[in-house]
Motif scaffolding. Structure first.
Motif, mmCIF file in Angstrom:
data_model
loop_
_atom_site.group_PDB
_atom_site.id
_atom_site.type_symbol
_atom_site.label_atom_id
_atom_site.label_comp_id
_atom_site.label_asym_id
_atom_site.label_seq_id
_atom_site.Cartn_x
_atom_site.Cartn_y
_atom_site.Cartn_z
ATOM 1 N N MET A 1 13.882 -11.218 8.659
ATOM 2 C CA MET A 1 13.868 -11.306 7.217
ATOM 3 C C MET A 1 14.767 -12.458 6.776
ATOM 4 N N ALA A 2 14.274 -13.247 5.854
ATOM 5 C CA ALA A 2 15.007 -14.406 5.380
ATOM 6 C C ALA A 2 16.109 -13.999 4.407
ATOM 7 N N ASN A 3 17.194 -14.744 4.444
ATOM 8 C CA ASN A 3 18.282 -14.593 3.469
ATOM 9 C C ASN A 3 18.221 -15.806 2.559
ATOM 10 N N TRP A 4 17.938 -15.584 1.297
ATOM 11 C CA TRP A 4 17.787 -16.694 0.366
ATOM 12 C C TRP A 4 19.046 -16.855 -0.477
ATOM 13 N N PHE A 5 19.513 -18.101 -0.555
ATOM 14 C CA PHE A 5 20.687 -18.444 -1.343
ATOM 15 C C PHE A 5 20.282 -19.445 -2.416
ATOM 16 N N GLU A 6 20.742 -19.205 -3.637
ATOM 17 C CA GLU A 6 20.528 -20.174 -4.710
ATOM 18 C C GLU A 6 21.708 -21.129 -4.711
ATOM 19 N N CYS A 7 21.410 -22.412 -4.594
ATOM 20 C CA CYS A 7 22.444 -23.443 -4.577
ATOM 21 C C CYS A 7 22.242 -24.347 -5.790
ATOM 22 N N LYS A 8 23.312 -24.576 -6.526
ATOM 23 C CA LYS A 8 23.236 -25.488 -7.662
ATOM 24 C C LYS A 8 23.847 -26.816 -7.240
ATOM 25 N N VAL A 9 23.094 -27.885 -7.499
ATOM 26 C CA VAL A 9 23.512 -29.227 -7.111
ATOM 27 C C VAL A 9 23.733 -30.038 -8.382
ATOM 28 N N LYS A 10 24.927 -30.617 -8.493
ATOM 29 C CA LYS A 10 25.302 -31.399 -9.667
ATOM 30 C C LYS A 10 25.289 -32.879 -9.297
ATOM 31 N N PHE A 11 24.535 -33.659 -10.093
ATOM 32 C CA PHE A 11 24.442 -35.092 -9.817
ATOM 33 C C PHE A 11 23.998 -35.825 -11.076
ATOM 34 N N ASP A 12 24.092 -37.153 -11.044
ATOM 35 C CA ASP A 12 23.630 -37.988 -12.153
ATOM 36 C C ASP A 12 22.168 -38.321 -11.929
ATOM 37 N N LYS A 13 21.336 -37.952 -12.909
ATOM 38 C CA LYS A 13 19.890 -38.153 -12.807
ATOM 39 C C LYS A 13 19.463 -39.155 -13.874
ATOM 40 N N MET A 14 18.602 -40.086 -13.490
ATOM 41 C CA MET A 14 18.086 -41.060 -14.436
ATOM 42 C C MET A 14 16.991 -40.389 -15.258
ATOM 43 N N MET A 15 17.199 -40.305 -16.550
ATOM 44 C CA MET A 15 16.228 -39.661 -17.433
ATOM 45 C C MET A 15 15.094 -40.629 -17.766
ATOM 46 N N GLU A 16 14.033 -40.116 -18.377
ATOM 47 C CA GLU A 16 12.864 -40.931 -18.715
ATOM 48 C C GLU A 16 13.227 -42.053 -19.679
ATOM 49 N N THR A 17 14.280 -41.865 -20.463
ATOM 50 C CA THR A 17 14.724 -42.878 -21.422
ATOM 51 C C THR A 17 15.500 -44.001 -20.745
ATOM 52 N N GLY A 18 15.819 -43.829 -19.459
ATOM 53 C CA GLY A 18 16.575 -44.833 -18.717
ATOM 54 C C GLY A 18 18.068 -44.613 -18.757
ATOM 55 N N ALA A 57 27.588 -24.459 -6.905
ATOM 56 C CA ALA A 57 27.576 -22.997 -6.742
ATOM 57 C C ALA A 57 26.615 -22.607 -5.629
ATOM 58 N N VAL A 58 26.966 -21.531 -4.931
ATOM 59 C CA VAL A 58 26.093 -20.931 -3.918
ATOM 60 C C VAL A 58 26.175 -19.427 -4.121
ATOM 61 N N LYS A 59 25.011 -18.793 -4.317
ATOM 62 C CA LYS A 59 25.018 -17.332 -4.464
ATOM 63 C C LYS A 59 23.817 -16.726 -3.739
ATOM 64 N N ARG A 60 24.039 -15.544 -3.211
ATOM 65 C CA ARG A 60 22.990 -14.808 -2.505
ATOM 66 C C ARG A 60 22.009 -14.263 -3.543
ATOM 67 N N THR A 61 20.723 -14.279 -3.206
ATOM 68 C CA THR A 61 19.710 -13.748 -4.116
ATOM 69 C C THR A 61 19.168 -12.436 -3.572
ATOM 70 N N ASN A 62 18.408 -11.742 -4.383
ATOM 71 C CA ASN A 62 17.795 -10.480 -3.962
ATOM 72 C C ASN A 62 16.287 -10.630 -3.753
ATOM 73 N N ILE A 63 15.850 -11.814 -3.385
ATOM 74 C CA ILE A 63 14.426 -12.089 -3.160
ATOM 75 C C ILE A 63 14.009 -11.477 -1.826
ATOM 76 N N SER A 64 12.966 -10.649 -1.874
ATOM 77 C CA SER A 64 12.526 -9.990 -0.643
ATOM 78 C C SER A 64 11.394 -10.747 0.051
ATOM 79 N N GLU A 65 10.642 -11.540 -0.706
ATOM 80 C CA GLU A 65 9.516 -12.264 -0.110
ATOM 81 C C GLU A 65 9.153 -13.445 -0.997
#
Length: 171
Positions: A1-18, A57-65
């Motif tokens: 059974m897989a253990n799924w973790f939600e990871c939040k990644v913070k970075f600078d993203k180029m928006m459509e406006t440039g 951030a890294v947190k464990r999820t309760n996703i079963s499938e």
């Protein structure tokens, strides 16, 4: 059974406006521990982000499938209530289970969910279907060893360097 973790990644993203904007995007990673989840998200995101980024951030999820559909752009969380009957008291019990479904629309999510559940013998009902903010989901790469991944990474870097060199020579 897989253990799924939600990871939040913070970075600078180029928006459509440039204009660059700092974003904090959620990703899902299959890992055995918080440390492995952080390591895997860094490894997975490095080719896609130019510049610095942090795992905020890294947190464990309760996703079963997870029900996959490579044509889908979105991720939907389906809260499913599995129905059982207590043999002693005859009382109906419901147990919640969370299933992530990849789909292009709400209707596709429902269809993909029902297709994934077609062989289920248990009675169930759908409590909710919610579109998630997840950007991508990274499965565990069990077919390759760390050495194989590092060799593939070096090969990719060599190709990118050759392409950059060819571009500079052509300019």
């Amino acid at each position: 059974m897989a253990n799924w973790f939600e990871c939040k990644v913070k970075f600078d993203k180029m928006m459509e406006t440039g204009v660059p904007k700092t974003v904090n995007e959620p990703y899902l990673v299959d890992a055995l521990s918080f440390t492995e989840a952080e390591s895997r998200i860094i490894e997975a995101m490095t080719p896609y982000i130019s510049g610095e980024f942090t795992v905020s951030a890294v947190k464990r999820t309760n996703i079963s499938e997870i029900f996959w559909d490579e044509t889908g752009d979105y991720w939907y969380m389906v809260k499913t209530m599995f129905i059982t009957i207590d043999e002693r008291s005859g009382v109906e019990k419901k147990k919640a289970s969370y299933i992530l479904v990849q789909a292009g629309s709400f209707k596709d999510a429902l269809d993909n969910f029902m297709a994934g559940m077609k062989d289920t013998l248990s009675d169930f009902e759908i409590a909710s279907i919610v579109k998630t903010p997840l950007v991508d989901v990274f499965k565990a790469d069990l077919a390759h060893t760390r050495a194989d991944r590092e060799a593939a990474k070096k090969e990719l870097e060599a190709k990118e360097n050759a392409a950059q060199k060819a571009e500079l020579e052509g300019a």
